[in-house]
Write a protein that holds these residues in place. Sequence first.
Motif, short mmCIF file in Angstrom:
data_model
loop_
_atom_site.label_atom_id
_atom_site.label_comp_id
_atom_site.label_asym_id
_atom_site.label_seq_id
_atom_site.Cartn_x
_atom_site.Cartn_y
_atom_site.Cartn_z
N THR A 227 0.85 -1.18 0.00
CA THR A 227 0.00 0.00 0.00
C THR A 227 0.89 1.24 0.00
O THR A 227 2.10 1.16 -0.17
N SER A 228 0.29 2.40 0.16
CA SER A 228 1.03 3.65 0.20
C SER A 228 0.34 4.59 1.17
O SER A 228 -0.83 4.40 1.54
N PHE A 229 1.05 5.62 1.55
CA PHE A 229 0.47 6.60 2.47
C PHE A 229 -0.73 7.29 1.82
O PHE A 229 -1.77 7.49 2.48
N ARG A 230 -0.64 7.60 0.57
CA ARG A 230 -1.75 8.24 -0.14
C ARG A 230 -2.99 7.35 -0.16
O ARG A 230 -4.11 7.81 0.06
N GLU A 231 -2.79 6.06 -0.42
CA GLU A 231 -3.92 5.13 -0.46
C GLU A 231 -4.59 5.01 0.90
O GLU A 231 -5.83 4.93 0.99
N ILE A 232 -3.80 5.00 1.97
CA ILE A 232 -4.37 4.90 3.31
C ILE A 232 -5.19 6.14 3.63
O ILE A 232 -6.30 6.05 4.16
N CYS A 233 -4.66 7.32 3.29
CA CYS A 233 -5.41 8.56 3.54
C CYS A 233 -6.72 8.59 2.76
O CYS A 233 -7.78 8.96 3.30
N LEU A 234 -6.67 8.20 1.49
CA LEU A 234 -7.88 8.20 0.67
C LEU A 234 -8.89 7.20 1.21
O LEU A 234 -10.09 7.49 1.28
N SER A 235 -8.42 6.02 1.62
CA SER A 235 -9.31 5.01 2.16
C SER A 235 -9.99 5.50 3.44
O SER A 235 -11.19 5.29 3.63
N ALA A 236 -9.23 6.17 4.29
CA ALA A 236 -9.80 6.69 5.54
C ALA A 236 -10.86 7.73 5.26
O ALA A 236 -11.94 7.75 5.88
N ARG A 237 -10.60 8.61 4.30
CA ARG A 237 -11.55 9.67 3.99
C ARG A 237 -12.83 9.11 3.36
O ARG A 237 -13.94 9.54 3.68
N MET A 238 -12.66 8.13 2.47
CA MET A 238 -13.84 7.55 1.83
C MET A 238 -14.64 6.67 2.79
O MET A 238 -15.87 6.59 2.70
N ALA A 239 -13.97 6.00 3.72
CA ALA A 239 -14.69 5.23 4.73
C ALA A 239 -15.50 6.16 5.62
O ALA A 239 -16.65 5.87 5.97
N THR A 240 -14.90 7.29 6.00
CA THR A 240 -15.61 8.27 6.81
C THR A 240 -16.81 8.84 6.05
O THR A 240 -17.91 8.97 6.59
N ALA A 241 -16.59 9.18 4.78
CA ALA A 241 -17.68 9.72 3.96
C ALA A 241 -18.80 8.71 3.82
O ALA A 241 -19.98 9.05 3.97
N GLY A 242 -18.46 7.45 3.53
CA GLY A 242 -19.47 6.42 3.36
C GLY A 242 -20.28 6.20 4.63
O GLY A 242 -21.50 6.04 4.58
N ALA A 243 -19.60 6.21 5.78
CA ALA A 243 -20.29 6.00 7.05
C ALA A 243 -21.26 7.14 7.34
O ALA A 243 -22.39 6.93 7.79
N MET A 244 -20.84 8.38 7.08
CA MET A 244 -21.69 9.52 7.39
C MET A 244 -22.86 9.63 6.41
O MET A 244 -23.98 9.96 6.79
N LEU A 245 -22.62 9.33 5.13
CA LEU A 245 -23.69 9.41 4.15
C LEU A 245 -24.70 8.28 4.32
O LEU A 245 -25.84 8.40 3.87
N SER A 246 -24.29 7.21 4.97
CA SER A 246 -25.19 6.08 5.19
C SER A 246 -25.93 6.18 6.51
O SER A 246 -26.78 5.34 6.82
N ALA A 247 -25.58 7.19 7.32
CA ALA A 247 -26.22 7.36 8.63
C ALA A 247 -27.18 8.54 8.58
O ALA A 247 -26.97 9.50 7.83
#
Length: 297
Positions: free
Chosen positions: A238-258
């Motif tokens: 993996t890479s640092f960029r991929e981890i940051c993007l994954s964290a942001r999209m996981a947060t976005a998905g959780a909030m948009l689904s709640a």
Amino acid sequence: MMMYDRTQEALRGELLQRLATLSAPSSSSGTVPHGIDSGLNVFGYCVNAREQFARSRFPHPRVVVVLSGTKEVWRGDVAQRFPCGVPFAIPAGLEIDLVNIPDPQSGRYESICITVDAPLRQSLRATLNRLPDGPSIPGSFSVALSADLVEAYGHAASALADSDAATAQAVARHRIVEILLLLSGTDVGRMLVAVDRTEEVEAIVYADPSYTWRVEDVARILGVGDSTLRRQLKQAGTSFREICLSARMATAGAMLSAPGYSVTQAAQAAGYASRSHFARRVRTAHGMTPGQLRSAA
């Protein structure tokens, strides 16, 4: 202000009684190690005046119980207040302000802290049948008390206080792992079990996905060089960029689904000022636009 029911109040009182053996003398001030010879990173902290620590970040999560006074944990302009007898966790990597407020009667602030370092996390992970669900850091860092958790804290306090016994060191470590196992089933559990380098970086970034993380920021928290961290992540696929993007999209998905969160709030929480940029990222990551995700939920 956080509220606690009568059952929790009774358990708080019992927990404070069980932890009384670890209280430092009234004349003490500063950090008081417990079980240091056994390699356990457990310590008490006591002061006789109000103090504040601004913009703090910790490389490992911590589990804290205030014995006297109150602790405030500020994230931006939002505060969580923890009175004595309420266990709570502090995530790794999250920038926070800490305020220690002495008890108005005794004039003393005191707490007990367990630093959940890599060996403890490894012990916890090896024992769990499955990891807690969800990568997000919970909105509240507090832990609801149970009779089992109070009993585990009591056993740990007895073992740590019995420093002269031949088996005390091994028993103390076992009791602390028991506490962490009980905590692993709570909302704060996932952030206590990150073990390898990728998971350590994920735990730090997931704690504050809206922050504009740089690899040097996280490397400094973890105590390694920038190039070393990049190499370790590359070796892990993996890479640092991929981890940051994954964290942001996981947060976005959780909030948009709640329920209760707008697209704007989700974008801000994920660190995006541009809604169009945010929408493109969400569609790539989740296969739907932010509005479609909300409708599906």
